[in-house]
Design an enzyme around this catalytic site. Structure first.
Site, PDB file in Angstrom:
ATOM      1  N   ARG A  39      -5.079   7.855   0.168  1.00 36.96           N
ATOM      2  CA  ARG A  39      -5.288   7.858   1.436  1.00 36.96           C
ATOM      3  C   ARG A  39      -4.079   7.751   2.309  1.00 36.96           C
ATOM      4  O   ARG A  39      -4.149   7.505   3.552  1.00 36.96           O
ATOM      5  CB  ARG A  39      -6.447   6.587   1.740  1.00 36.96           C
ATOM      6  CG  ARG A  39      -7.608   6.885   0.914  1.00 36.96           C
ATOM      7  CD  ARG A  39      -8.728   5.909   1.368  1.00 36.96           C
ATOM      8  NE  ARG A  39      -8.419   4.949   2.350  1.00 36.96           N
ATOM      9  CZ  ARG A  39      -8.287   3.674   2.044  1.00 36.96           C
ATOM     10  NH1 ARG A  39      -8.621   3.341   0.502  1.00 36.96           N
ATOM     11  NH2 ARG A  39      -8.266   2.814   2.920  1.00 36.96           N
ATOM     12  N   ASN A  40      -2.995   7.782   1.892  1.00 33.39           N
ATOM     13  CA  ASN A  40      -1.866   7.581   2.721  1.00 33.39           C
ATOM     14  C   ASN A  40      -1.675   8.992   3.281  1.00 33.39           C
ATOM     15  O   ASN A  40      -1.817  10.078   2.654  1.00 33.39           O
ATOM     16  CB  ASN A  40      -0.444   7.480   1.770  1.00 33.39           C
ATOM     17  CG  ASN A  40       0.672   7.050   2.456  1.00 33.39           C
ATOM     18  OD1 ASN A  40       1.188   7.738   3.507  1.00 33.39           O
ATOM     19  ND2 ASN A  40       1.140   5.894   2.533  1.00 33.39           N
ATOM     20  N   ALA A  41      -1.411   8.948   4.565  1.00 32.76           N
ATOM     21  CA  ALA A  41      -1.402  10.147   5.465  1.00 32.76           C
ATOM     22  C   ALA A  41       0.250  10.837   5.355  1.00 32.76           C
ATOM     23  O   ALA A  41       0.097  11.964   6.215  1.00 32.76           O
ATOM     24  CB  ALA A  41      -1.535   9.642   7.161  1.00 32.76           C
ATOM     25  N   THR A 142       2.304   5.560   7.661  1.00 39.38           N
ATOM     26  CA  THR A 142       1.174   6.502   7.375  1.00 39.38           C
ATOM     27  C   THR A 142       0.313   5.759   6.328  1.00 39.38           C
ATOM     28  O   THR A 142      -0.435   6.468   5.595  1.00 39.38           O
ATOM     29  CB  THR A 142       1.799   7.522   6.618  1.00 39.38           C
ATOM     30  OG1 THR A 142       2.674   7.185   5.405  1.00 39.38           O
ATOM     31  CG2 THR A 142       2.726   8.403   7.545  1.00 39.38           C
TER      32      THR A 142
END
Length: 164
Positions: A39-41, A142
């Site tokens: 889920r890190n952008a 992020t």
């Protein structure tokens, strides 16, 4: 309490941008990959801005091809879990930016992935190492822990700061 260890920098000698996080989270440490949490952008932002995609090795090659270096401010620190707020400053040890910047003289921008990375850099790294020819930019984290800003907002700010 166990000490978290950071990774080596991802960089070529011609890097123009240095993106700094704080310290790899537990998922990244377990997988030995920068920004491994699904889920890190970070990687979706890199895909949108630079077309960087594929396997982890292909994504690292994409960074290098775009003259982007990737590292963290901290070489190590005690941090229970993955939240930056749990970094124990008394155990924090910064990476060797004196050597890195001397070896990567083409760096024109240091971009901080989140406020904590910027705070740690300003607190632990000798500011005289960063000459006036190197801009510094604060970017929204992020991390999935920073949910106050949607992906579109993060992407817009990353685009503005990295293109400036």
């Amino acid at each position: 309490m166990q000490c978290s260890e950071g990774f080596s920098p991802v960089a070529r000698i011609d890097a123009r941008i240095l993106i700094l996080g704080s310290l790899p989270g537990q998922r990244s440490i377990d997988e030995q990959q920068y920004y491994a949490h699904p889920r890190n952008a970070f990687w979706p932002v890199m895909k949108e801005l630079f077309g960087i995609d594929g396997s982890y090795e292909q994504r690292l090659e994409g960074l290098l091809a775009n003259q982007i270096a990737l590292w963290d401010v901290l070489a190590s620190s005690v941090r229970p879990g993955s939240l930056d707020g749990r970094i124990q400053l008394d155990s924090a040890r910064a990476n060797d930016f004196r050597t890195f910047l001397a070896e990567h003289a083409a760096i024109q921008l240091i971009a901080f992935n989140g406020k904590k990375a910027e705070q740690l850099f300003k607190r632990l790294v000798d500011n005289s190492l960063v000459g006036p020819e190197i801009r510094q930019a604060s970017l929204p984290s992020t991390s999935p822990a920073y949910a106050a800003m949607p992906f579109s907002g993060k992407l817009d700010l990353w685009r503005q700061k990295l293109a400036a």
